[in-house]
Design a protein around this motif. Structure first.
Motif, mmCIF file in Angstrom:
data_model
loop_
_atom_site.group_PDB
_atom_site.id
_atom_site.type_symbol
_atom_site.label_atom_id
_atom_site.label_comp_id
_atom_site.label_asym_id
_atom_site.label_seq_id
_atom_site.Cartn_x
_atom_site.Cartn_y
_atom_site.Cartn_z
ATOM 1 N N LEU A 140 0.830 -1.209 0.000
ATOM 2 C CA LEU A 140 0.000 0.000 0.000
ATOM 3 C C LEU A 140 0.869 1.266 0.000
ATOM 4 N N TYR A 141 1.996 1.219 0.713
ATOM 5 C CA TYR A 141 2.905 2.359 0.686
ATOM 6 C C TYR A 141 3.471 2.583 -0.718
ATOM 7 N N ALA A 142 3.694 1.488 -1.460
ATOM 8 C CA ALA A 142 4.361 1.593 -2.763
ATOM 9 C C ALA A 142 3.396 1.818 -3.918
ATOM 10 N N ALA A 143 2.133 1.428 -3.754
ATOM 11 C CA ALA A 143 1.221 1.296 -4.889
ATOM 12 C C ALA A 143 1.108 2.563 -5.740
ATOM 13 N N ARG A 144 0.840 3.700 -5.099
ATOM 14 C CA ARG A 144 0.622 4.923 -5.891
ATOM 15 C C ARG A 144 1.929 5.569 -6.339
ATOM 16 N N GLN A 145 3.055 4.978 -5.931
ATOM 17 C CA GLN A 145 4.359 5.464 -6.393
ATOM 18 C C GLN A 145 4.858 4.677 -7.605
ATOM 19 N N LEU A 146 4.143 3.623 -7.970
ATOM 20 C CA LEU A 146 4.592 2.775 -9.072
ATOM 21 C C LEU A 146 4.459 3.517 -10.400
ATOM 22 N N SER A 147 5.579 3.809 -11.022
ATOM 23 C CA SER A 147 5.582 4.483 -12.320
ATOM 24 C C SER A 147 6.825 4.032 -13.080
ATOM 25 N N TRP A 148 6.638 3.569 -14.288
ATOM 26 C CA TRP A 148 7.772 3.219 -15.146
ATOM 27 C C TRP A 148 7.290 3.080 -16.578
ATOM 28 N N GLU A 149 8.223 3.011 -17.488
ATOM 29 C CA GLU A 149 7.908 2.845 -18.905
ATOM 30 C C GLU A 149 8.898 1.878 -19.517
ATOM 31 N N ASP A 150 8.389 0.954 -20.328
ATOM 32 C CA ASP A 150 9.247 0.069 -21.105
ATOM 33 C C ASP A 150 8.639 -0.091 -22.493
ATOM 34 N N ASP A 151 9.127 -1.073 -23.260
ATOM 35 C CA ASP A 151 8.666 -1.220 -24.648
ATOM 36 C C ASP A 151 7.191 -1.590 -24.734
ATOM 37 N N ARG A 152 6.654 -2.153 -23.653
ATOM 38 C CA ARG A 152 5.278 -2.628 -23.703
ATOM 39 C C ARG A 152 4.313 -1.784 -22.899
ATOM 40 N N LEU A 153 4.786 -1.156 -21.823
ATOM 41 C CA LEU A 153 3.899 -0.518 -20.861
ATOM 42 C C LEU A 153 4.344 0.882 -20.481
ATOM 43 N N LEU A 154 3.361 1.722 -20.181
ATOM 44 C CA LEU A 154 3.580 2.945 -19.435
ATOM 45 C C LEU A 154 2.698 2.844 -18.197
ATOM 46 N N VAL A 155 3.320 2.846 -17.022
ATOM 47 C CA VAL A 155 2.595 2.742 -15.763
ATOM 48 C C VAL A 155 2.727 4.060 -15.015
ATOM 49 N N GLU A 156 1.602 4.590 -14.546
ATOM 50 C CA GLU A 156 1.582 5.824 -13.764
ATOM 51 C C GLU A 156 0.727 5.620 -12.526
ATOM 52 N N ARG A 157 1.294 5.883 -11.354
ATOM 53 C CA ARG A 157 0.579 5.832 -10.072
ATOM 54 C C ARG A 157 -0.148 4.501 -9.866
ATOM 55 N N GLY A 158 0.524 3.424 -10.236
ATOM 56 C CA GLY A 158 -0.047 2.101 -9.984
ATOM 57 C C GLY A 158 -1.122 1.673 -10.950
ATOM 58 N N ARG A 159 -1.248 2.363 -12.086
ATOM 59 C CA ARG A 159 -2.233 1.992 -13.105
ATOM 60 C C ARG A 159 -1.555 1.941 -14.473
ATOM 61 N N ILE A 160 -2.030 1.064 -15.339
ATOM 62 C CA ILE A 160 -1.530 1.046 -16.715
ATOM 63 C C ILE A 160 -2.116 2.245 -17.457
ATOM 64 N N ARG A 161 -1.233 3.084 -17.952
ATOM 65 C CA ARG A 161 -1.666 4.277 -18.703
ATOM 66 C C ARG A 161 -1.679 4.014 -20.202
ATOM 67 N N ARG A 162 -0.701 3.228 -20.655
ATOM 68 C CA ARG A 162 -0.620 2.894 -22.074
ATOM 69 C C ARG A 162 0.003 1.514 -22.206
ATOM 70 N N CYS A 163 -0.402 0.760 -23.232
ATOM 71 C CA CYS A 163 0.241 -0.541 -23.497
ATOM 72 C C CYS A 163 0.142 -0.875 -24.977
ATOM 73 N N THR A 164 1.026 -1.745 -25.382
ATOM 74 C CA THR A 164 0.992 -2.295 -26.736
ATOM 75 C C THR A 164 0.650 -3.771 -26.631
ATOM 76 N N TYR A 165 -0.396 -4.184 -27.331
ATOM 77 C CA TYR A 165 -0.877 -5.566 -27.212
ATOM 78 C C TYR A 165 -1.325 -6.064 -28.581
ATOM 79 N N ARG A 166 -0.709 -7.154 -29.019
ATOM 80 C CA ARG A 166 -1.030 -7.769 -30.306
ATOM 81 C C ARG A 166 -1.002 -6.752 -31.450
ATOM 82 N N GLY A 167 0.060 -5.945 -31.432
ATOM 83 C CA GLY A 167 0.298 -5.004 -32.522
ATOM 84 C C GLY A 167 -0.485 -3.715 -32.453
ATOM 85 N N ARG A 168 -1.260 -3.512 -31.384
ATOM 86 C CA ARG A 168 -2.058 -2.289 -31.253
ATOM 87 C C ARG A 168 -1.650 -1.506 -30.017
ATOM 88 N N ASP A 169 -1.775 -0.209 -30.098
ATOM 89 C CA ASP A 169 -1.500 0.658 -28.952
ATOM 90 C C ASP A 169 -2.814 1.031 -28.270
#
Length: 330
Positions: free
Chosen positions: A262-291
Motif C-alpha cells: 500500500l505504501y508503494a502502490a501509488r508510487q509505481l511508475s515506469w515505462e518500457d517497450d510494452r507498458l507505461l505505468v503511472e501511479r499504480g495503473r496502466i496508462r498505455r500498453c501495446t498488445y497484439r500489434g495495437r497501442d
C-alpha cells in the motif's frame, strides 16, 4: 496459446478448464458479456456458480451466457493486459454484473472517536484509512491478534466500558472519552504526562500512538513480540501454543507485506517497450500489434487516505507491484 470453450449447461465443466493465469470470457453466441481474470479459472467459475444463488447480477450473467471461453496466458501481467484491452475493445454489456472487489474492505482507525478501530466498505469519514483488503475475515484476525498483544480496543457494542476491561482484555481507552473518568484539575485520561495521574495509562494520545505504530508502520515490532512468545512456548515444550502462535506470525507477515504494498502502490511508475505505468495503473500498453491508451487515476485522495486505494484499482496495482518487484530484482 491454450484456449478452452465450454457450455454453461455442462455440469462437470470445471475439470476441463486450464490451470494458471487465464482470461475468462462469458459469451452469448459471439457476443462477449463479461471478462475477468483468475489464477484458477475452475475455482473462480465454481465460486461464481455458488455466488449466483444470492447475487442477482451474477445470476443474470450465468443465465444469459451460453458458454465460457478460457484463454491461458503466461503471467498475471499478461492476464491484466488482456483484460484491460479486451474490455476496451468489446465493451461487455454485463461487465459490472460481477466485480471481484465489491466485498473488499478498509481498515479505519481514529483514537479520538469510538469505537477507535473499524472495518468498513468505504472511506467516507475523516478517519485514517488503509486498504482495501480482499478478505474481511483475515483483517478481523489481524485486529484480534494485535489487540490481544497490546490490549487494544475491539469494541463489540455501543456500551462502554465493557466487560473486556474487567477481564483484562482491553486497556479501556474508551474512558478517555468520558469526562467522568478524568481528574477535573489535571484532565487525567487525556494527559501525555504519565506523572499527571495514574489514569493516564488510557490516554487517547497513547492510543493514537499505539494504533499508528501497530497498523501504519511496516516495522517488525509485533512480529518480534510474537516470535519471542512462540520461542518461549517452544522451549517450555508447549508445542500446541507454539503452533497457534505460528499462525499469528503468518497473519502478521501477510499484513506487513500488504502494508508495504500500500505504501508503494501509488508510487509505481515506469515505462518500457510494452507498458507505461503511472501511479499504480496502466496508462498505455501495446498488445497484439495495437497501442492502447487508458485514463489516468485522477482520484483526489485526502490526507487521511494516503494508504487507501480505490476498490476497483487495488488488484491491478498489486499485479503491477509484484511484476515490478520481480523485474527490479532481475
Amino acid at each position: 496459446m491454450e484456449r478452452v470453450k465450454i457450455a454453461i449447461t455442462d455440469s462437470d465443466n470445471t475439470t476441463k478448464l486450464p490451470s494458471g493465469w487465464c482470461l475468462m470470457a462469458f459469451m452469448e453466441g459471439d457476443e462477449v458479456l463479461h471478462l475477468g481474470i483468475s489464477p484458477n479459472a475452475g475455482k473462480r467459475y465454481a465460486y461464481l456458480k455458488e455466488r449466483a444463488k444470492e447475487d442477482a447480477g451474477v445470476d443474470e450473467l450465468l443465465k444469459t451466457a451460453s458458454s465460457l471461453q478460457v484463454e491461458k496466458v503466461n503471467s498475471a501481467l499478461d492476464a491484466l493486459i488482456a483484460l484491460k484491452t479486451g474490455v476496451h475493445d468489446a465493451r461487455p454489456r454485463l461487465q459490472n454484473s460481477y466485480r471481484p472487489w465489491q466485498n473488499y474492505v478498509y481498515l479505519a482507525i481514529d483514537a479520538y472517536h469510538f469505537p477507535f478501530i473499524r472495518i468498513t466498505p468505504d472511506t467516507n469519514d475523516d478517519w485514517i484509512y488503509l486498504g482495501p483488503f480482499r478478505d474481511r475475515f483475515f483483517l478481523a484476525d489481524v485486529l484480534d491478534c494485535v489487540g490481544r498483544i497490546l490490549r487494544l480496543p475491539r469494541c463489540e457494542s455501543d456500551v462502554w466500558p465493557c466487560d473486556k476491561l474487567d477481564r483484562g482484555l482491553c486497556g479501556g481507552y474508551c474512558r478517555g472519552l468520558d469526562s467522568s473518568f478524568r481528574d477535573p484539575d489535571t484532565d487525567a485520561g487525556l494527559s501525555n504526562d504519565p506523572q499527571a495521574s495514574g489514569e493516564s495509562d488510557y490516554s487517547l494520545e497513547k492510543l493514537d500512538s499505539l494504533l499508528k505504530e501497530s497498523f501504519l508502520s511496516p516495522s517488525q515490532g509485533i512480529l518480534e513480540m510474537l516470535k519471542h512468545e512462540r520461542d518461549k512456548y517452544f522451549d517450555d515444550l508447549e508445542f500446541i501454543k507454539a503452533d497457534l502462535l505460528d499462525e499469528e506470525i503468518a497473519l502478521q507477515q501477510k499484513y506487513r507485506d500488504w502494508l508495504i504494498f500500500l505504501y508503494a502502490a501509488r508510487q509505481l511508475s515506469w515505462e518500457d517497450d510494452r507498458l507505461l505505468v503511472e501511479r499504480g495503473r496502466i496508462r498505455r500498453c501495446t498488445y497484439r500489434g495495437r497501442d492502447y491508451l487508458f485514463a489516468p487515476d485522477s482520484t483526489p485522495y485526502r490526507e487521511n487516505e494516503s494508504l487507501a486505494l480505490n476498490l476497483d484499482s487495488v488488484d491491478e496495482a498489486r499485479i503491477l507491484y509484484e511484476y515490478y518487484k520481480d523485474y527490479s530484482q532481475g
